[in-house]
Motif scaffolding. Sequence first.
Motif, PDB file in Angstrom:
ATOM      1  N   ASN A 169      -0.423 -40.854   7.020  1.00 19.01           N
ATOM      2  CA  ASN A 169      -1.303 -41.250   8.108  1.00 19.01           C
ATOM      3  C   ASN A 169      -2.634 -40.499   7.987  1.00 19.01           C
ATOM      4  OD1 ASN A 169      -2.543 -41.979  10.488  1.00 19.01           O
ATOM      5  ND2 ASN A 169      -0.691 -41.777  11.723  1.00 19.01           N
ATOM      6  N   GLU A 170      -3.457 -40.976   7.080  1.00 20.20           N
ATOM      7  CA  GLU A 170      -4.711 -40.303   6.767  1.00 20.20           C
ATOM      8  C   GLU A 170      -5.706 -40.337   7.927  1.00 20.20           C
ATOM      9  OE1 GLU A 170      -6.219 -41.669   3.018  1.00 20.20           O
ATOM     10  OE2 GLU A 170      -4.343 -41.182   1.983  1.00 20.20           O
ATOM     11  N   LYS A 171      -5.733 -41.434   8.678  1.00 22.03           N
ATOM     12  CA  LYS A 171      -6.647 -41.518   9.822  1.00 22.03           C
ATOM     13  C   LYS A 171      -6.332 -40.430  10.842  1.00 22.03           C
ATOM     14  CE  LYS A 171      -8.026 -46.348   9.871  1.00 22.03           C
ATOM     15  NZ  LYS A 171      -7.967 -47.615  10.605  1.00 22.03           N
ATOM     16  N   ALA A 172      -5.051 -40.262  11.134  1.00 19.97           N
ATOM     17  CA  ALA A 172      -4.658 -39.233  12.108  1.00 19.97           C
ATOM     18  C   ALA A 172      -5.019 -37.850  11.579  1.00 19.97           C
ATOM     19  CB  ALA A 172      -3.166 -39.323  12.413  1.00 19.97           C
ATOM     20  N   GLN A 173      -4.754 -37.612  10.301  1.00 16.14           N
ATOM     21  CA  GLN A 173      -5.081 -36.307   9.723  1.00 16.14           C
ATOM     22  C   GLN A 173      -6.575 -36.028   9.810  1.00 16.14           C
ATOM     23  OE1 GLN A 173      -3.213 -35.694   5.833  1.00 16.14           O
ATOM     24  NE2 GLN A 173      -1.605 -37.116   6.454  1.00 16.14           N
ATOM     25  N   GLN A 174      -7.396 -37.028   9.556  1.00 11.40           N
ATOM     26  CA  GLN A 174      -8.836 -36.859   9.663  1.00 11.40           C
ATOM     27  C   GLN A 174      -9.241 -36.542  11.105  1.00 11.40           C
ATOM     28  OE1 GLN A 174     -10.303 -40.542   8.061  1.00 11.40           O
ATOM     29  NE2 GLN A 174      -9.845 -39.962   5.943  1.00 11.40           N
ATOM     30  N   THR A 175      -8.601 -37.211  12.045  1.00  6.79           N
ATOM     31  CA  THR A 175      -8.885 -36.963  13.456  1.00  6.79           C
ATOM     32  C   THR A 175      -8.541 -35.531  13.823  1.00  6.79           C
ATOM     33  OG1 THR A 175      -8.539 -39.282  14.060  1.00  6.79           O
ATOM     34  CG2 THR A 175      -8.286 -37.637  15.818  1.00  6.79           C
ATOM     35  N   TYR A 176      -7.360 -35.067  13.416  1.00  2.00           N
ATOM     36  CA  TYR A 176      -6.933 -33.707  13.755  1.00  2.00           C
ATOM     37  C   TYR A 176      -7.855 -32.670  13.118  1.00  2.00           C
ATOM     38  CZ  TYR A 176      -2.711 -36.328  14.998  1.00  2.00           C
ATOM     39  OH  TYR A 176      -1.831 -37.237  15.528  1.00  2.00           O
ATOM     40  N   SER A 177      -8.251 -32.914  11.876  1.00  2.00           N
ATOM     41  CA  SER A 177      -9.185 -31.997  11.204  1.00  2.00           C
ATOM     42  C   SER A 177     -10.527 -31.963  11.922  1.00  2.00           C
ATOM     43  CB  SER A 177      -9.387 -32.406   9.743  1.00  2.00           C
ATOM     44  OG  SER A 177      -8.195 -32.212   9.017  1.00  2.00           O
ATOM     45  N   ALA A 178     -11.008 -33.125  12.332  1.00  2.00           N
ATOM     46  CA  ALA A 178     -12.301 -33.204  13.016  1.00  2.00           C
ATOM     47  C   ALA A 178     -12.282 -32.449  14.343  1.00  2.00           C
ATOM     48  CB  ALA A 178     -12.687 -34.659  13.247  1.00  2.00           C
ATOM     49  N   LEU A 179     -11.098 -32.304  14.931  1.00  2.00           N
ATOM     50  CA  LEU A 179     -10.966 -31.581  16.195  1.00  2.00           C
ATOM     51  C   LEU A 179     -10.745 -30.084  15.989  1.00  2.00           C
ATOM     52  CD1 LEU A 179      -8.840 -34.185  18.163  1.00  2.00           C
ATOM     53  CD2 LEU A 179     -11.233 -33.547  18.575  1.00  2.00           C
ATOM     54  N   GLY A 180     -10.744 -29.638  14.725  1.00  2.00           N
ATOM     55  CA  GLY A 180     -10.642 -28.214  14.446  1.00  2.00           C
ATOM     56  C   GLY A 180      -9.254 -27.733  14.065  1.00  2.00           C
ATOM     57  N   MET A 181      -8.305 -28.639  13.963  1.00  2.00           N
ATOM     58  CA  MET A 181      -6.972 -28.232  13.526  1.00  2.00           C
ATOM     59  C   MET A 181      -6.972 -28.101  12.006  1.00  2.00           C
ATOM     60  SD  MET A 181      -4.388 -30.352  16.008  1.00  2.00           S
ATOM     61  CE  MET A 181      -3.158 -29.045  16.070  1.00  2.00           C
ATOM     62  N   VAL A 182      -6.155 -27.197  11.490  1.00  2.00           N
ATOM     63  CA  VAL A 182      -6.049 -27.014  10.042  1.00  2.00           C
ATOM     64  C   VAL A 182      -4.621 -27.291   9.602  1.00  2.00           C
ATOM     65  CG1 VAL A 182      -7.949 -25.370   9.894  1.00  2.00           C
ATOM     66  CG2 VAL A 182      -5.643 -24.535  10.298  1.00  2.00           C
ATOM     67  N   LYS A 183      -4.502 -27.766   8.384  1.00  2.00           N
ATOM     68  CA  LYS A 183      -3.187 -28.064   7.828  1.00  2.00           C
ATOM     69  C   LYS A 183      -2.428 -26.751   7.600  1.00  2.00           C
ATOM     70  CE  LYS A 183      -0.982 -30.712   4.198  1.00  2.00           C
ATOM     71  NZ  LYS A 183      -1.199 -31.588   3.049  1.00  2.00           N
ATOM     72  N   ALA A 184      -1.237 -26.658   8.163  1.00  2.00           N
ATOM     73  CA  ALA A 184      -0.408 -25.461   7.994  1.00  2.00           C
ATOM     74  C   ALA A 184       0.275 -25.507   6.633  1.00  2.00           C
ATOM     75  CB  ALA A 184       0.636 -25.388   9.107  1.00  2.00           C
ATOM     76  N   HIS A 185       0.810 -24.395   6.241  1.00  2.00           N
ATOM     77  CA  HIS A 185       1.476 -24.345   4.938  1.00  2.00           C
ATOM     78  C   HIS A 185       2.981 -24.599   5.041  1.00  2.00           C
ATOM     79  CE1 HIS A 185       1.750 -20.178   6.395  1.00  2.00           C
ATOM     80  NE2 HIS A 185       2.867 -20.131   5.725  1.00  2.00           N
ATOM     81  N   TYR A 186       3.432 -25.098   6.178  1.00  2.00           N
ATOM     82  CA  TYR A 186       4.857 -25.373   6.381  1.00  2.00           C
ATOM     83  C   TYR A 186       5.181 -26.840   6.147  1.00  2.00           C
ATOM     84  CZ  TYR A 186       4.851 -20.917   8.894  1.00  2.00           C
ATOM     85  OH  TYR A 186       4.717 -19.606   9.230  1.00  2.00           O
ATOM     86  N   ASP A 187       6.358 -27.100   5.634  1.00  5.97           N
ATOM     87  CA  ASP A 187       6.946 -28.437   5.617  1.00  5.97           C
ATOM     88  C   ASP A 187       8.098 -28.423   6.602  1.00  5.97           C
ATOM     89  OD1 ASP A 187       5.334 -29.730   3.719  1.00  5.97           O
ATOM     90  OD2 ASP A 187       6.505 -28.905   2.058  1.00  5.97           O
TER      91      ASP A 187
END
Length: 176
Positions: free
Chosen positions: A131-149
């Motif tokens: 879900n690339e659109k959602a990921q872009q939205t979350y990044s744009a809001l200042g969230m960062v990808k965590a290193h957890y799976d």
Amino acid sequence: YQRRVTWAVVRPALLSDVEQLIAFNCGIAKETENKDLAAEVIRRGVLGVFENEARGRYYVAEIDGVVAGCLMVTFEWSDWRAGNFWWIQSVYCEPAYRRRGVFKALYQHVHDAARNDKNVCGLRLYVDRENEKAQQTYSALGMVKAHYDIYEVDFVFGELNAQRQLTDLSSSSTTH
């Protein structure tokens, strides 16, 4: 194409929103995992949040009096931080209201409430890898990808797989 951003009013969900929350949850499941969920099971799940606030809380965004989207916040204690992470989940926006700032309004409301609560150490959410659109939205809001799976054993939707895995584990660990 010009994106029209609409002012959304965010509020805690009410019992009168339950039918809409059920419909949104069914929509989430269909869109993200192609699952048709039983409305009665979802009803019990949604009502369970209203019956016990320790399970979480729902927020809805209204545009012109119409509930356009929702999210749920659940809580995870962090012993490393001596505080709660608020997990954002069950995010849904009516298709007619997408790309109009509904999630941004919901997120900002939750972010501000969490930031002002001394018992909250951060926000988290999980998102489908595709879900690339959602990921872009979350990044744009200042969230960062965590290193957890995330790993899971799902006793509801993954019961057969979980039983197979346990059987495989027990048979491979048996000595003869």
